[in-house]
Design a protein around this motif. Structure first.
Motif, short mmCIF file in Angstrom:
data_model
loop_
_atom_site.label_atom_id
_atom_site.label_comp_id
_atom_site.label_asym_id
_atom_site.label_seq_id
_atom_site.Cartn_x
_atom_site.Cartn_y
_atom_site.Cartn_z
N VAL A 222 1.35 -1.23 -0.18
CA VAL A 222 0.08 0.23 0.27
C VAL A 222 0.73 1.28 -0.42
O VAL A 222 1.77 1.54 0.94
CB VAL A 222 -1.43 0.17 1.34
CG1 VAL A 222 -1.68 1.13 1.45
CG2 VAL A 222 -1.98 -0.89 1.64
N PHE A 223 0.82 1.82 -0.96
CA PHE A 223 2.17 3.04 -1.36
C PHE A 223 2.11 4.21 -1.69
O PHE A 223 1.48 3.92 -2.92
CB PHE A 223 3.13 2.02 -1.94
CG PHE A 223 4.27 2.85 -2.53
CD1 PHE A 223 5.23 3.98 -1.32
CD2 PHE A 223 4.70 3.68 -3.47
CE1 PHE A 223 6.25 5.02 -1.20
CE2 PHE A 223 5.65 4.36 -3.98
CZ PHE A 223 6.51 4.90 -2.81
N ASN A 224 2.33 5.53 -1.35
CA ASN A 224 1.92 6.62 -2.02
C ASN A 224 2.95 7.23 -1.73
O ASN A 224 3.29 7.34 -0.02
CB ASN A 224 0.74 7.04 -1.56
CG ASN A 224 0.79 8.75 -2.96
OD1 ASN A 224 2.60 9.73 -3.55
ND2 ASN A 224 -1.11 8.81 -3.23
N LYS A 231 -2.55 6.54 4.22
CA LYS A 231 -1.92 5.32 3.92
C LYS A 231 -2.27 4.52 4.85
O LYS A 231 -2.39 3.39 4.90
CB LYS A 231 -0.18 5.42 2.91
CG LYS A 231 0.55 4.02 3.20
CD LYS A 231 1.65 4.56 1.92
CE LYS A 231 2.46 5.16 3.61
NZ LYS A 231 2.89 4.05 4.58
N THR A 232 -1.11 4.50 6.17
CA THR A 232 -1.24 3.77 7.29
C THR A 232 -2.75 3.32 7.77
O THR A 232 -3.04 2.06 8.24
CB THR A 232 -0.28 3.66 8.16
OG1 THR A 232 1.62 4.09 7.22
CG2 THR A 232 -0.18 3.17 9.17
N THR A 234 -5.61 3.94 5.92
CA THR A 234 -5.74 3.15 5.50
C THR A 234 -5.78 1.16 5.24
O THR A 234 -6.56 0.41 4.98
CB THR A 234 -6.17 3.09 3.38
OG1 THR A 234 -6.37 4.26 3.17
CG2 THR A 234 -6.74 2.28 2.53
N THR A 235 -4.11 1.28 5.36
CA THR A 235 -3.31 -0.04 5.80
C THR A 235 -4.15 -1.29 6.90
O THR A 235 -4.51 -1.68 6.90
CB THR A 235 -2.17 -0.01 5.80
OG1 THR A 235 -1.55 0.90 4.89
CG2 THR A 235 -1.47 -1.43 5.70
N ASP A 348 3.11 -2.12 4.67
CA ASP A 348 3.29 -0.40 4.85
C ASP A 348 4.57 -0.52 4.89
O ASP A 348 5.28 0.18 6.05
CB ASP A 348 3.04 -0.25 5.83
CG ASP A 348 2.08 1.02 6.32
OD1 ASP A 348 2.18 1.78 5.58
OD2 ASP A 348 1.98 1.95 7.37
N PRO A 351 6.62 6.81 3.57
CA PRO A 351 6.30 7.75 1.79
C PRO A 351 7.98 7.96 0.67
O PRO A 351 8.04 8.93 1.09
CB PRO A 351 5.84 8.92 2.77
CG PRO A 351 6.08 8.39 3.68
CD PRO A 351 6.34 7.39 4.27
N ILE A 369 -2.74 1.75 -4.36
CA ILE A 369 -1.82 3.33 -4.17
C ILE A 369 -3.65 3.92 -3.69
O ILE A 369 -4.59 4.35 -4.07
CB ILE A 369 -1.97 4.66 -5.22
CG1 ILE A 369 -0.33 3.65 -6.20
CG2 ILE A 369 -1.09 5.37 -5.41
CD1 ILE A 369 -0.40 4.14 -7.72
N PRO A 370 -2.83 4.87 -2.51
CA PRO A 370 -3.86 5.89 -1.93
C PRO A 370 -4.18 6.68 -2.27
O PRO A 370 -2.53 7.74 -1.84
CB PRO A 370 -3.46 5.13 -0.11
CG PRO A 370 -2.75 4.68 0.13
CD PRO A 370 -2.22 4.26 -1.31
N THR A 371 -4.58 7.57 -1.78
CA THR A 371 -4.46 9.19 -2.20
C THR A 371 -6.03 10.05 -1.96
O THR A 371 -6.92 9.38 -1.57
CB THR A 371 -4.62 9.16 -3.90
OG1 THR A 371 -3.95 10.92 -3.79
CG2 THR A 371 -5.79 9.47 -4.53
#
Length: 501
Positions: A222-224, A231-232, A234-235, A348, A351, A369-371
């Motif tokens: 799970v990366f941006n 990001k975290t 969301t993970t 995780d 960034p 990809i979370p944004t």
């Protein structure tokens, strides 16, 4: 355990002493306290295993043995009706028959202290199966024990439970087919192997064996490279949602800030370092350290997750990582040995485009990809996509971008959301290799709510907020609102990964 000759002799002596405690002129209470209660004890029951003077049909049943269970359709195992020694128990069979039909008890014992009649209940048809005098009971105590002992009671209820669970499982399969939800059983098993025996057709057995052999977890980074986009968070909550949907999930924290580790209630200092446990740094740099040695198991109500924790020392190990032979594939090799134990492994990373990020992507079979729907995070998408595509070319296993997940979504800013989504589509259309990347549907977008950003500080997934006594009802409702979006996100991810497989 079977009764040996010496034990039978001992019981014979004990029974003789018990029977000598009453006389023909004793009353009913004497038989209860001096014969029945001692008999129950030598049959292995404790005082907590029975109730006395239970009101049944406006009269009182002397003993009800084996507690009925409201969570399981389980009747009483044994009821005992006691009469005075001067009463002929044959005259009172109707009474115990009535009690047995009403309670649904499996066995009945009718006694006056001198004579003992054991009855069996089959579909409310009550049958006397054996009668003993004091002398025959002493002589045939082995049979008496086998029928009425607590050991037999426990075996009976255990078998009853397993059979009932089997029936429920078959019923669940019928429901699953009716509503066309194939993974319904997974909602309850959470990726575990059931211990309940089931009757399966040959086709089902083949299907099950193939599923076990083919099970291979999807490893997702799970990366941006833009921080602050959730990001975290969301993970963590995506993992909890996947687990709620019946998936067994492993989380790997490879970020030196250890936000995921702490967000799940694990203190890298107190819970890892001080206890001498291994973390991600040992997994990456020590060839003999296995994944299993680093895993911490956590649960919150019905959510269960395995976590490989991180530690701040990872921030000083860039040079060590660079000098470690074949470091880019170390995590991949160690995770591969355990891929058949999980449905999803979520990584995780920090960034950034550092070594830890490369290690994560090289171990992965997909990228999520979370944004945030804001200009700068969206601008970063182009670099994230390019990085994933570049690494895909050097991997043996493909590295597809599974989709773009929206976090921190302002539901009131519709015009902004529309403009930002258009920017995402513009970025995706620039490169032929990214034009098939999907923006996950709006129903999966995680709302920007204060409860979403604060629950990681509390050390639990947001679904557990309902049990937090410090939260008010409004916060708990908001948590439920947000987690319902995570569930939809998890379902979307499951759908996408099935297609990729």
């Amino acid at each position: 355990m079977p009764l040996g000759a010496s034990m039978i002799a001992d019981y014979g002596s004990t029974l003789q002493n018990i029977f000598q405690a009453i006389a023909p002129n004793s009353n009913e209470s004497d038989v209860e306290q001096k014969v029945v209660v001692p008999l129950l004890h030598i049959l292995g029951y404790s005082n907590a295993d029975w109730q006395s003077q239970v009101v049944i049909l406006q009269s009182k049943l002397d003993f009800l043995v084996g507690q009925p269970d409201s969570a399981l359709i389980k009747p009483a195992y044994l009821i005992i009706e006691v009469k005075a020694p001067n009463k002929n128990i044959a005259h009172n069979v109707w009474q115990i028959n009535n009690y047995m039909r009403h309670t649904g008890s499996v066995l009945g014992l009718l006694t006056n202290g001198y004579d003992f009649r054991i009855l069996y209940n089959h579909d409310k048809k009550i049958t006397t199966i054996v009668e003993y005098s004091q002398a025959t009971l002493i002589h045939k105590y082995r049979s008496f024990y086998k029928i009425l002992s607590k050991k037999t009671y426990l075996n009976f209820t255990s078998t009853l439970y397993k059979n009932q669970q089997n029936i429920r499982l078959q019923f669940l399969n019928l429901i699953s087919k009716e509503v066309q939800q194939e993974d319904m059983l997974g909602l309850f098993n959470k990726g575990k192997t059931s211990s309940i025996p089931t009757q399966q057709t040959s086709e089902e057995k083949i299907l099950v064996s193939e599923t076990k052999e083919e099970r291979k977890s999807m490893i997702i980074t799970v990366f941006n490279n833009k921080g602050g986009v959730g990001k975290t968070t969301t993970t963590i909550n995506l993992a909890a949602a996947l687990n709620k949907l019946g998936k067994k999930v492993l989380l790997v924290d490879i970020d030196a800030q250890a936000n995921l580790t702490m967000g799940l209630g694990i203190d890298p200092l107190d819970d890892v370092e001080k206890l001498g446990k291994k973390d991600i740094t040992h997994l990456l740099t020590e060839p003999r350290t296995s994944l299993e040695e680093t895993i911490i198991h956590k649960n919150w109500d019905d959510v269960e997750l395995d976590i490989v924790p991180s530690h701040i020392r990872l921030s000083y190990m860039e040079a060590t990582l660079i000098n470690t032979p074949d470091i880019d594939r170390v995590l991949a090799k160690k995770l591969n040995k355990y891929r058949n134990q999980y449905d999803y492994i979520l990584i995780d990373p920090p960034p950034s485009f550092g070594k830890a990020n490369t290690i994560s992507l090289m171990a992965s079979s997909g990228v999520l990809i979370p944004t945030q729907l804001a200009p700068y995070p969206i601008r970063a998408l182009e670099y994230v996509i390019s990085r994933a595509i570049a690494l895909d070319e050097s991997k043996d296993e493909p590295l597809p971008i599974l989709g773009i997940a929206v976090s921190m979504y302002n539901r009131a800013a519709n015009k902004v959301a529309l403009a930002m989504t258009q920017q995402i589509f513009d970025i995706l259309s620039k490169n032929p290799e990214s034009k098939n990347i999907e923006l996950f549907p709006q129903e999966t977008w995680i709302p920007s709510l204060s409860i979403v950003s604060t629950t990681p500080n509390k050390g639990y997934p947001i679904c557990f907020a309902e049990f937090d006594k410090e939260l008010n009802s409004k916060d708990k409702e908001a948590a439920q609102d947000a987690f319902s979006c995570y569930i939809k996100l998890a379902k979307q991810l499951i759908s996408v990964t099935k297609k990729k497989e």
